[in-house]
Design a protein around this motif. Structure first.
Motif, mmCIF file in Angstrom:
data_model
loop_
_atom_site.group_PDB
_atom_site.id
_atom_site.type_symbol
_atom_site.label_atom_id
_atom_site.label_comp_id
_atom_site.label_asym_id
_atom_site.label_seq_id
_atom_site.Cartn_x
_atom_site.Cartn_y
_atom_site.Cartn_z
ATOM 1 N N PRO A 34 24.116 -37.428 91.999
ATOM 2 C CA PRO A 34 23.411 -38.726 91.649
ATOM 3 C C PRO A 34 24.037 -39.153 90.368
ATOM 4 O O PRO A 34 24.693 -39.781 89.693
ATOM 5 C CB PRO A 34 22.550 -39.307 91.654
ATOM 6 N N GLU A 35 23.459 -37.943 89.286
ATOM 7 C CA GLU A 35 23.813 -38.382 88.083
ATOM 8 C C GLU A 35 25.328 -37.845 87.442
ATOM 9 O O GLU A 35 25.552 -39.174 87.146
ATOM 10 C CB GLU A 35 22.734 -37.392 87.160
ATOM 11 N N ARG A 36 25.941 -37.421 88.429
ATOM 12 C CA ARG A 36 27.597 -36.802 87.814
ATOM 13 C C ARG A 36 27.807 -38.025 88.600
ATOM 14 O O ARG A 36 29.038 -37.908 88.118
ATOM 15 C CB ARG A 36 27.182 -35.055 88.524
ATOM 16 N N GLU A 37 27.706 -38.395 89.749
ATOM 17 C CA GLU A 37 28.019 -39.711 90.846
ATOM 18 C C GLU A 37 28.819 -40.577 89.735
ATOM 19 O O GLU A 37 29.454 -41.132 90.222
ATOM 20 C CB GLU A 37 27.704 -39.819 91.978
ATOM 21 N N GLN A 38 27.828 -40.253 89.081
ATOM 22 C CA GLN A 38 28.246 -41.975 88.069
ATOM 23 C C GLN A 38 29.394 -41.589 87.271
ATOM 24 O O GLN A 38 30.035 -43.116 86.265
ATOM 25 C CB GLN A 38 26.812 -42.485 86.653
ATOM 26 N N ARG A 39 29.779 -40.747 86.735
ATOM 27 C CA ARG A 39 31.225 -40.318 85.812
ATOM 28 C C ARG A 39 31.464 -39.710 85.991
ATOM 29 O O ARG A 39 33.532 -40.074 86.197
ATOM 30 C CB ARG A 39 29.948 -39.447 84.649
ATOM 31 N N TRP A 40 31.746 -38.907 87.260
ATOM 32 C CA TRP A 40 32.822 -37.988 88.128
ATOM 33 C C TRP A 40 33.702 -38.517 89.386
ATOM 34 O O TRP A 40 32.660 -39.631 89.901
ATOM 35 C CB TRP A 40 32.418 -36.811 88.379
ATOM 36 N N LEU A 41 34.299 -38.239 90.381
ATOM 37 C CA LEU A 41 34.666 -38.366 90.885
ATOM 38 C C LEU A 41 35.504 -36.657 91.790
ATOM 39 O O LEU A 41 35.503 -36.333 90.772
ATOM 40 C CB LEU A 41 36.732 -39.280 91.573
ATOM 41 N N PHE A 42 34.860 -36.810 93.210
ATOM 42 C CA PHE A 42 35.017 -35.113 94.108
ATOM 43 C C PHE A 42 35.246 -35.262 94.594
ATOM 44 O O PHE A 42 36.221 -36.516 95.413
ATOM 45 C CB PHE A 42 32.940 -34.536 93.985
ATOM 46 N N SER A 43 35.620 -33.792 94.791
ATOM 47 C CA SER A 43 36.842 -33.472 95.892
ATOM 48 C C SER A 43 36.438 -33.528 97.099
ATOM 49 O O SER A 43 34.965 -33.986 97.258
ATOM 50 C CB SER A 43 37.321 -32.266 95.545
ATOM 51 N N GLN A 44 36.475 -33.612 98.164
ATOM 52 C CA GLN A 44 35.984 -33.140 99.439
ATOM 53 C C GLN A 44 35.157 -31.775 99.131
ATOM 54 O O GLN A 44 36.301 -30.625 98.886
ATOM 55 C CB GLN A 44 36.409 -32.543 100.825
ATOM 56 N N PRO A 45 34.096 -30.983 99.522
ATOM 57 C CA PRO A 45 33.700 -29.649 99.694
ATOM 58 C C PRO A 45 34.704 -28.270 100.265
ATOM 59 O O PRO A 45 35.753 -28.755 100.975
ATOM 60 C CB PRO A 45 32.627 -29.484 100.911
ATOM 61 N N VAL A 52 43.458 -39.216 89.054
ATOM 62 C CA VAL A 52 42.171 -38.660 89.001
ATOM 63 C C VAL A 52 42.190 -38.747 90.581
ATOM 64 O O VAL A 52 42.255 -37.496 91.949
ATOM 65 C CB VAL A 52 41.114 -38.480 88.361
ATOM 66 N N ALA A 53 42.329 -40.043 91.349
ATOM 67 C CA ALA A 53 41.453 -40.770 92.954
ATOM 68 C C ALA A 53 42.880 -39.165 93.925
ATOM 69 O O ALA A 53 42.775 -39.036 94.831
ATOM 70 C CB ALA A 53 41.389 -41.665 93.222
ATOM 71 N N ALA A 54 43.838 -40.247 93.718
ATOM 72 C CA ALA A 54 45.450 -39.299 94.439
ATOM 73 C C ALA A 54 45.766 -37.735 93.582
ATOM 74 O O ALA A 54 46.241 -37.268 94.987
ATOM 75 C CB ALA A 54 46.128 -39.874 93.184
ATOM 76 N N LEU A 55 45.440 -37.496 92.721
ATOM 77 C CA LEU A 55 45.386 -35.794 92.904
ATOM 78 C C LEU A 55 44.069 -35.429 93.317
ATOM 79 O O LEU A 55 44.492 -33.747 93.905
ATOM 80 C CB LEU A 55 45.029 -35.254 91.339
ATOM 81 N N LEU A 56 43.262 -35.763 93.586
ATOM 82 C CA LEU A 56 41.712 -34.942 94.447
ATOM 83 C C LEU A 56 42.231 -35.240 95.861
ATOM 84 O O LEU A 56 42.024 -34.045 96.897
ATOM 85 C CB LEU A 56 40.268 -35.450 94.333
ATOM 86 N N ALA A 57 42.672 -35.946 96.511
ATOM 87 C CA ALA A 57 43.207 -36.128 97.170
ATOM 88 C C ALA A 57 44.763 -35.175 98.713
ATOM 89 O O ALA A 57 44.421 -34.170 99.344
ATOM 90 C CB ALA A 57 44.167 -37.820 98.071
ATOM 91 N N GLN A 58 45.282 -35.264 97.153
ATOM 92 C CA GLN A 58 46.108 -34.531 97.314
ATOM 93 C C GLN A 58 45.504 -32.552 97.859
ATOM 94 O O GLN A 58 46.057 -31.545 98.342
ATOM 95 C CB GLN A 58 47.323 -33.779 96.560
ATOM 96 N N PHE A 59 44.561 -32.222 96.730
ATOM 97 C CA PHE A 59 44.087 -31.304 96.791
ATOM 98 C C PHE A 59 43.563 -30.842 97.983
ATOM 99 O O PHE A 59 43.098 -30.110 98.218
ATOM 100 C CB PHE A 59 42.760 -31.341 95.793
ATOM 101 N N ASN A 60 42.346 -32.104 98.318
ATOM 102 C CA ASN A 60 41.793 -31.672 99.611
ATOM 103 C C ASN A 60 42.593 -31.230 100.646
ATOM 104 O O ASN A 60 42.311 -30.648 101.827
ATOM 105 C CB ASN A 60 41.206 -33.546 99.993
ATOM 106 N N ALA A 61 43.527 -32.169 100.870
ATOM 107 C CA ALA A 61 44.435 -31.365 101.660
ATOM 108 C C ALA A 61 44.903 -30.406 101.774
ATOM 109 O O ALA A 61 45.246 -29.548 102.974
ATOM 110 C CB ALA A 61 46.182 -32.824 102.378
ATOM 111 N N ALA A 62 45.334 -29.452 100.515
ATOM 112 C CA ALA A 62 46.062 -28.640 100.196
ATOM 113 C C ALA A 62 44.557 -27.051 101.039
ATOM 114 O O ALA A 62 45.060 -26.065 101.305
ATOM 115 C CB ALA A 62 46.244 -28.077 99.109
ATOM 116 N N ALA A 63 43.457 -27.930 100.358
ATOM 117 C CA ALA A 63 42.792 -27.019 100.616
ATOM 118 C C ALA A 63 42.411 -26.767 102.037
ATOM 119 O O ALA A 63 42.302 -25.464 102.942
ATOM 120 C CB ALA A 63 41.041 -27.725 100.261
#
Length: 253
Positions: A93-104, A217-228
């Protein structure tokens, strides 16, 4: 995703130098957690399972990355300052205040090691000294017990330091990743002297993350999710795990 589109998506994440091509995307990893993420001989390049997976995913997008190994807390500070991405962290929860995350992109199993003391559940840690890695989170239940003072956590930079403290009687338990702890427990210094509990501590999903104020960031994370996801479907992540486990095992003294 074609290379020109991927580079356009990250155009605001790295500053051009003298009008030349964009610098590689800087991604930080813990320096002392083989086989998942570590450095060799103090070199800054990150090695291990997590850097290999992240690099493979971005390579499939045509994006070059600079995988850096550094102390975990220093890496967290660099992410907060928007100087790099976090290559392998869990969501809190503390990190989610500042960061955006990929899917696992990986499920990290956590194990409890001791010199023979039984571990049947987190209640057995009560009043004990527990070795952990500096700056790491180990899931809500463990982190909550730590905040309440149910047990005393001693932080160091690597699992090997915690195992050494365990053998000297300075710790009662060590929490480590299942892969890392088992690898280290096979080393001559610890074989037969460090015991893995049959009861795991749990499992935590591993994410790529970046400060939410960075552009694109959000766009790149989405592309990373698809690649992973493609790497998983093609069985390439399993192959990377086998390769990196063998590489880390070869470094054991």
């Amino acid at each position: 995703m074609k290379r020109r589109h991927c580079l356009a998506a990250c155009a605001l994440l790295a500053e051009p130098v003298g009008g030349q091509a964009l610098r590689p995307l800087a991604i930080g990893f813990d320096e002392g957690s083989p086989p998942t993420m570590y450095s060799v001989g103090g070199m800054p390049a990150a090695r291990g399972i997590y850097p290999a997976v992240v690099a493979a995913a971005f390579a499939s997008l045509g994006l070059e990355c600079e995988l850096q190994a550094l102390p975990f807390k220093r890496m967290l500070s660099a992410v907060d300052a928007s100087h790099m991405w976090a290559g392998a962290v869990i969501r809190t929860p503390e990190r989610e205040q500042r960061w955006l995350f990929s899917q696992p992109y990986f499920l990290e199993k956590l194990a409890v090691f001791s010199g023979g003391a039984p571990y049947r559940g987190i209640a057995d840690l009560g009043g004990k000294r527990v070795g952990v890695i500096r700056g790491w989170s180990y899931g809500d239940e463990f982190d909550g017990g730590r905040r309440r003072g149910d047990f005393l956590c001693e932080e160091v930079a690597s699992d090997s330091l915690n195992f050494a403290k365990l053998l000297r009687g300075r710790l009662d338990y060590v929490v480590a990743t299942e892969l890392g702890g088992r690898l280290l427990a096979r080393a001559p210094a610890y074989a037969g002297r460090v015991v893995e509990s049959p009861v795991p501590l749990g499992a935590t999903p591993i994410h790529l993350a970046a400060h939410r104020l960075q552009e694109s960031v959000a766009a790149l994370l989405a592309q990373f999710n698809a690649a992973a996801e493609r790497l998983h479907r093609e069985g390439r992540i399993e192959a990377l795990v086998r390769r990196e486990m063998a590489s880390a095992a070869a470094l054991l003294p």
